[in-house]
Design a protein around this motif. Structure first.
Motif, PDB file in Angstrom:
ATOM      1  N   ARG A 159       0.844  -1.191   0.000  1.00 51.32           N
ATOM      2  CA  ARG A 159       0.000   0.000   0.000  1.00 51.32           C
ATOM      3  C   ARG A 159       0.883   1.246   0.000  1.00 51.32           C
ATOM      4  O   ARG A 159       1.915   1.279   0.665  1.00 51.32           O
ATOM      5  N   ALA A 160       0.459   2.246  -0.742  1.00 52.34           N
ATOM      6  CA  ALA A 160       1.340   3.398  -0.955  1.00 52.34           C
ATOM      7  C   ALA A 160       0.590   4.714  -0.819  1.00 52.34           C
ATOM      8  O   ALA A 160      -0.633   4.791  -0.974  1.00 52.34           O
ATOM      9  N   VAL A 161       1.366   5.746  -0.536  1.00 49.74           N
ATOM     10  CA  VAL A 161       0.890   7.132  -0.489  1.00 49.74           C
ATOM     11  C   VAL A 161       1.778   7.954  -1.416  1.00 49.74           C
ATOM     12  O   VAL A 161       3.007   7.809  -1.388  1.00 49.74           O
ATOM     13  N   THR A 162       1.164   8.797  -2.231  1.00 47.44           N
ATOM     14  CA  THR A 162       1.916   9.664  -3.141  1.00 47.44           C
ATOM     15  C   THR A 162       1.684  11.123  -2.789  1.00 47.44           C
ATOM     16  O   THR A 162       0.541  11.563  -2.603  1.00 47.44           O
ATOM     17  N   VAL A 163       2.783  11.871  -2.696  1.00 44.84           N
ATOM     18  CA  VAL A 163       2.733  13.311  -2.448  1.00 44.84           C
ATOM     19  C   VAL A 163       3.208  14.023  -3.713  1.00 44.84           C
ATOM     20  O   VAL A 163       4.264  13.684  -4.258  1.00 44.84           O
ATOM     21  N   THR A 164       2.438  14.996  -4.176  1.00 45.51           N
ATOM     22  CA  THR A 164       2.788  15.753  -5.372  1.00 45.51           C
ATOM     23  C   THR A 164       2.985  17.225  -5.011  1.00 45.51           C
ATOM     24  O   THR A 164       2.118  17.830  -4.374  1.00 45.51           O
ATOM     25  N   LEU A 165       4.139  17.767  -5.404  1.00 45.10           N
ATOM     26  CA  LEU A 165       4.445  19.182  -5.192  1.00 45.10           C
ATOM     27  C   LEU A 165       4.630  19.853  -6.545  1.00 45.10           C
ATOM     28  O   LEU A 165       5.185  19.259  -7.469  1.00 45.10           O
ATOM     29  N   ASN A 166       4.186  21.109  -6.638  1.00 49.27           N
ATOM     30  CA  ASN A 166       4.298  21.820  -7.905  1.00 49.27           C
ATOM     31  C   ASN A 166       4.534  23.301  -7.660  1.00 49.27           C
ATOM     32  O   ASN A 166       4.161  23.843  -6.606  1.00 49.27           O
ATOM     33  N   ASP A 167       5.157  23.954  -8.645  1.00 42.83           N
ATOM     34  CA  ASP A 167       5.335  25.402  -8.581  1.00 42.83           C
ATOM     35  C   ASP A 167       3.984  26.092  -8.621  1.00 42.83           C
ATOM     36  O   ASP A 167       2.975  25.522  -9.074  1.00 42.83           O
ATOM     37  N   ALA A 168       3.955  27.321  -8.155  1.00 40.69           N
ATOM     38  CA  ALA A 168       2.738  28.117  -8.253  1.00 40.69           C
ATOM     39  C   ALA A 168       2.477  28.472  -9.714  1.00 40.69           C
ATOM     40  O   ALA A 168       3.392  28.448 -10.548  1.00 40.69           O
ATOM     41  N   PRO A 169       1.236  28.809 -10.070  1.00 43.18           N
ATOM     42  CA  PRO A 169       0.945  29.222 -11.451  1.00 43.18           C
ATOM     43  C   PRO A 169       1.770  30.444 -11.848  1.00 43.18           C
ATOM     44  O   PRO A 169       2.172  31.245 -10.989  1.00 43.18           O
ATOM     45  N   VAL A 191       1.684  27.298   0.332  1.00 46.94           N
ATOM     46  CA  VAL A 191       0.576  26.768  -0.467  1.00 46.94           C
ATOM     47  C   VAL A 191      -0.656  27.647  -0.286  1.00 46.94           C
ATOM     48  O   VAL A 191      -1.340  28.016  -1.247  1.00 46.94           O
ATOM     49  N   GLN A 192      -0.927  27.989   0.968  1.00 52.76           N
ATOM     50  CA  GLN A 192      -2.092  28.813   1.277  1.00 52.76           C
ATOM     51  C   GLN A 192      -1.921  30.252   0.793  1.00 52.76           C
ATOM     52  O   GLN A 192      -2.872  30.876   0.312  1.00 52.76           O
ATOM     53  N   ALA A 193      -0.704  30.761   0.889  1.00 49.92           N
ATOM     54  CA  ALA A 193      -0.475  32.166   0.546  1.00 49.92           C
ATOM     55  C   ALA A 193      -0.381  32.401  -0.950  1.00 49.92           C
ATOM     56  O   ALA A 193      -0.948  33.373  -1.477  1.00 49.92           O
ATOM     57  N   TYR A 194       0.326  31.500  -1.666  1.00 46.27           N
ATOM     58  CA  TYR A 194       0.667  31.792  -3.060  1.00 46.27           C
ATOM     59  C   TYR A 194       0.243  30.714  -4.057  1.00 46.27           C
ATOM     60  O   TYR A 194       0.512  30.850  -5.243  1.00 46.27           O
ATOM     61  N   GLY A 195      -0.380  29.652  -3.576  1.00 44.69           N
ATOM     62  CA  GLY A 195      -0.900  28.659  -4.505  1.00 44.69           C
ATOM     63  C   GLY A 195       0.087  27.621  -4.985  1.00 44.69           C
ATOM     64  O   GLY A 195      -0.101  27.029  -6.057  1.00 44.69           O
ATOM     65  N   LEU A 196       1.142  27.371  -4.222  1.00 44.26           N
ATOM     66  CA  LEU A 196       2.030  26.262  -4.572  1.00 44.26           C
ATOM     67  C   LEU A 196       1.232  24.955  -4.569  1.00 44.26           C
ATOM     68  O   LEU A 196       0.282  24.785  -3.805  1.00 44.26           O
ATOM     69  N   GLY A 197       1.642  24.023  -5.439  1.00 43.97           N
ATOM     70  CA  GLY A 197       0.898  22.777  -5.564  1.00 43.97           C
ATOM     71  C   GLY A 197       1.180  21.810  -4.431  1.00 43.97           C
ATOM     72  O   GLY A 197       2.328  21.639  -4.021  1.00 43.97           O
TER      73      GLY A 197
END
Length: 239
Positions: free
Chosen positions: A98-108, A206-212
């Motif tokens: 069983r696995a968990v995946t975390v995805t991070l991304n730059d802000a738009p 994430v909350q302030a600038y919309g990072l993924g």
């Protein structure tokens, strides 16, 4: 007046020297638009692609070698079991669970600050090395049996490094979004992620600038075994 004249002559002489040096460096080309310089990123991507091909070729050869070595090698069942255990611990064998995946991304690209937050600086809008390391460390802390970053399995000597806004992992280059998958107890992995102070700090951006940011349960997943070189280049094993 004489010192002023001498200073003026020196300034013009220095300017001429800079012009000649710049001309010789550019070899008569425009430094700003020289295609040989602009293609550096293409060269890096091409080298990364070749490294990926070599990794796959190495994995195939290693599988063949392991198969041949396993034929009538004279080892006992207990010795074979111990070897498999060592390979599992080293991360060189496939791992299913069983696995968990975390995805991070730059802000738009057009990201702005949400109400109540200061205007962002460029560094506020991209994923940094410490963000990826925070996720990896939290997953290990949560009892992960194995971790994959993008399409590569991590081992004890793996280094998660970023240069600019790109990830360099084991000789290959990646761009966001970045996916980190861990096999282990999902409840413990989620708990470790939520308890990590560096991740909580990242969530502020994430909350302030919309990072993924996305955390998902993947069900049963198979991680590949590490197929790259395992030689130590800058350290020696303790005896």
């Amino acid at each position: 007046m004489r010192p002023v004249r001498l200073l003026t002559i020196a300034v013009f002489a220095l300017a001429g020297l800079i012009f000649v040096t710049s001309f010789n460096t550019a070899k008569g080309t425009n430094i700003r638009t020289d295609t040989s310089l602009l293609k550096l990123s293409d060269l890096i991507q091409e080298r990364s692609r070749k490294n990926g091909e070599l990794d796959r070729s190495t994995a195939t050869v290693r599988t063949d070698v392991d198969t041949l070595a396993g034929r009538d090698d004279g080892s006992t069942a207990a010795e074979d079991a111990k070897l498999r255990g060592l390979e599992n611990a080293a991360g060189t064998r496939k791992l299913t669970g069983r696995a968990v995946t975390v995805t991070l991304n730059d802000a738009p690209p057009d990201a702005t600050a949400n109400p109540g937050y200061p205007d962002p600086q460029p560094n506020d809008l991209v994923i940094h090395q410490q963000d990826l390391q925070a996720v990896v460390n939290a997953l290990w802390e949560g009892g992960a049996q194995g971790i994959r970053v993008m399409d590569q399995r991590l081992i004890s000597t793996s280094a998660v490094r970023c240069v600019g806004n790109t990830l360099i992992l084991q000789g290959r280059v990646y761009s966001p979004p970045y996916k980190i998958t861990a096999v282990g107890d999902p409840d413990k992995l989620h708990k470790a992620i939520n308890a990590s102070p560096p991740i909580q700090n990242y969530l502020l951006y994430v909350q302030a600038y919309g990072l993924g940011w996305k955390v998902e349960d993947d069900g049963t997943t198979t991680l590949p075994g590490y197929s790259g070189p395992v030689d130590l280049h800058y350290a020696k094993p303790a005896l």
